[in-house]
Design a protein around this motif. Structure first.
Motif, short mmCIF file in Angstrom:
data_model
loop_
_atom_site.label_atom_id
_atom_site.label_comp_id
_atom_site.label_asym_id
_atom_site.label_seq_id
_atom_site.Cartn_x
_atom_site.Cartn_y
_atom_site.Cartn_z
N ARG A 57 93.72 55.20 104.24
CA ARG A 57 92.38 54.68 104.55
C ARG A 57 92.30 54.27 106.03
O ARG A 57 91.31 54.51 106.70
CB ARG A 57 92.09 53.48 103.64
N GLU A 58 93.37 53.67 106.54
CA GLU A 58 93.42 53.27 107.94
C GLU A 58 93.36 54.50 108.86
O GLU A 58 92.64 54.51 109.86
CB GLU A 58 94.71 52.49 108.20
N LYS A 59 94.11 55.55 108.53
CA LYS A 59 94.09 56.79 109.33
C LYS A 59 92.70 57.42 109.31
O LYS A 59 92.23 57.94 110.32
CB LYS A 59 95.12 57.79 108.82
N ILE A 60 92.05 57.37 108.15
CA ILE A 60 90.69 57.93 108.05
C ILE A 60 89.75 57.17 108.97
O ILE A 60 88.93 57.76 109.67
CB ILE A 60 90.19 57.90 106.58
N SER A 61 89.87 55.85 109.00
CA SER A 61 88.98 55.05 109.85
C SER A 61 89.23 55.31 111.33
O SER A 61 88.35 55.12 112.16
CB SER A 61 89.14 53.55 109.54
N GLN A 62 90.44 55.78 111.68
CA GLN A 62 90.77 56.11 113.07
C GLN A 62 90.37 57.54 113.43
O GLN A 62 90.61 57.98 114.56
CB GLN A 62 92.27 55.93 113.32
N ASN A 63 89.79 58.26 112.49
CA ASN A 63 89.40 59.67 112.69
C ASN A 63 90.57 60.53 113.16
O ASN A 63 90.42 61.37 114.04
CB ASN A 63 88.24 59.79 113.68
N ASN A 64 91.73 60.31 112.56
CA ASN A 64 92.92 61.07 112.95
C ASN A 64 93.49 61.84 111.77
O ASN A 64 94.69 61.98 111.63
CB ASN A 64 93.99 60.11 113.51
N VAL A 65 92.61 62.30 110.88
CA VAL A 65 93.05 63.01 109.68
C VAL A 65 92.43 64.40 109.66
O VAL A 65 91.24 64.57 109.90
CB VAL A 65 92.64 62.23 108.40
N GLY A 66 93.26 65.40 109.39
CA GLY A 66 92.77 66.76 109.30
C GLY A 66 92.66 67.25 107.87
O GLY A 66 91.90 68.16 107.57
N LEU A 67 93.43 66.61 106.96
CA LEU A 67 93.47 67.07 105.57
C LEU A 67 93.95 65.94 104.68
O LEU A 67 94.88 65.22 105.04
CB LEU A 67 94.43 68.26 105.46
N ILE A 68 93.32 65.78 103.53
CA ILE A 68 93.72 64.79 102.54
C ILE A 68 94.37 65.51 101.37
O ILE A 68 93.85 66.52 100.89
CB ILE A 68 92.51 63.98 102.02
N ILE A 69 95.51 65.00 100.92
CA ILE A 69 96.17 65.51 99.72
C ILE A 69 96.06 64.44 98.66
O ILE A 69 96.44 63.28 98.93
CB ILE A 69 97.68 65.80 99.98
N GLN A 70 95.55 64.80 97.48
CA GLN A 70 95.44 63.82 96.40
C GLN A 70 96.09 64.39 95.14
O GLN A 70 96.01 65.59 94.88
CB GLN A 70 93.98 63.45 96.13
N ALA A 71 96.69 63.51 94.36
CA ALA A 71 97.36 63.92 93.13
C ALA A 71 96.33 64.30 92.08
O ALA A 71 95.26 63.68 91.99
CB ALA A 71 98.25 62.80 92.62
N THR A 72 96.66 65.29 91.28
CA THR A 72 95.74 65.74 90.23
C THR A 72 95.55 64.68 89.16
O THR A 72 94.49 64.62 88.55
CB THR A 72 96.27 67.02 89.56
N ASP A 73 96.56 63.84 88.95
CA ASP A 73 96.49 62.84 87.89
C ASP A 73 96.13 61.44 88.41
O ASP A 73 96.29 60.46 87.70
CB ASP A 73 97.80 62.79 87.11
N GLY A 74 95.62 61.35 89.62
CA GLY A 74 95.21 60.06 90.17
C GLY A 74 93.85 59.65 89.64
O GLY A 74 93.08 60.47 89.13
N SER A 75 93.53 58.38 89.75
CA SER A 75 92.24 57.84 89.30
C SER A 75 91.10 58.45 90.11
O SER A 75 91.11 58.41 91.34
CB SER A 75 92.25 56.32 89.46
N GLU A 76 90.13 59.00 89.42
CA GLU A 76 88.97 59.61 90.09
C GLU A 76 88.20 58.58 90.91
O GLU A 76 87.74 58.88 92.01
CB GLU A 76 88.04 60.30 89.09
N ASP A 77 88.06 57.37 90.36
CA ASP A 77 87.34 56.31 91.09
C ASP A 77 88.07 55.96 92.39
O ASP A 77 87.45 55.77 93.43
CB ASP A 77 87.19 55.06 90.22
N GLU A 78 89.39 55.88 92.32
CA GLU A 78 90.17 55.53 93.51
C GLU A 78 90.10 56.66 94.54
O GLU A 78 90.03 56.40 95.75
CB GLU A 78 91.62 55.24 93.14
N LYS A 79 90.11 57.90 94.09
CA LYS A 79 90.01 59.03 95.01
C LYS A 79 88.68 58.98 95.76
O LYS A 79 88.63 59.18 96.97
CB LYS A 79 90.12 60.36 94.25
#
Length: 192
Positions: A114-136
């Motif tokens: 979340r911190e990296k996203i706020s710094q606009n320094n992210v090119g790609l997000i990887i999320q687990a298939t079994d993670g909470s949809e709300d948290e994603k």
């Protein structure tokens, strides 16, 4: 005076006849024993035969004997050609994640990502298939558009980083982003 960039070479799909960049397609070659082999790294010798990264296109190519016509000889199609492609692309993605991790180009964990996203320094997000949809959704809320790849379980992602489970990871903007995103898009054409 700036030189204009040369347009990237395009390849034609044997089935759909549509042109695309090589990183969007799958290259096949014929081995010395006349077996069709996917060339995911695009380095194997031989005349390349290109298909769109799609399970339906692959099945059509096999049914219509497209590989034999393109190679101008009888070729053998392995029974596990689809799994060879899927396993090969997953391996390339895991390898790319490993390279990015060793280069210090990955951040993982909800707070750090979340911190990296706020710094606009992210090119790609990887999320687990079994993670909470709300948290994603919460992780990405308020952020500009970011490509998201959801292929691996939290346990599989955790193994990349020596942890039990990881749900969120961010690849820093840079050279690893394009490779991982292209391989993920190609893989998406072969899995649901």
């Amino acid at each position: 005076m700036k030189k204009s960039e040369a347009p990237k070479e395009q390849r034609c799909c044997l089935v759909t006849r549509e042109k695309g960049r090589p990183e969007e397609l799958i290259r096949f070659v014929v081995s010395p024993d006349e077996m069709v082999v996917p060339d995911l790294t695009e380095r194997l010798p031989g005349r390349g035969m290109w298909l769109q990264a799609s399970q339906n296109v692959l099945h059509t190519a096999i049914q219509r004997r497209v590989f034999s016509r393109a190679a101008q000889c009888q070729v053998k199609i392995p029974d596990n050609l689809l799994s060879m492609i899927v396993d090969g692309l997953k391996f390339r993605i895991k390898d790319g994640l490993g390279l990015a991790r060793r280069a210090g180009q990955i951040t993982y964990g909800f707070v750090k990502v979340r911190e990296k996203i706020s710094q606009n320094n992210v090119g790609l997000i990887i999320q687990a298939t079994d993670g909470s949809e709300d948290e994603k959704k919460r992780l990405l809320s308020g952020a500009k558009y970011l490509p998201v790849v959801t292929i691996f379980t939290s346990e599989e992602l955790g193994k990349f980083f020596g942890r039990d489970h990881i749900v969120h990871a961010a690849i820093h903007a840079g050279p690893f982003t394009d490779r991982l995103l292209n391989d993920s898009k190609r893989l998406a054409g072969f899995i649901n």
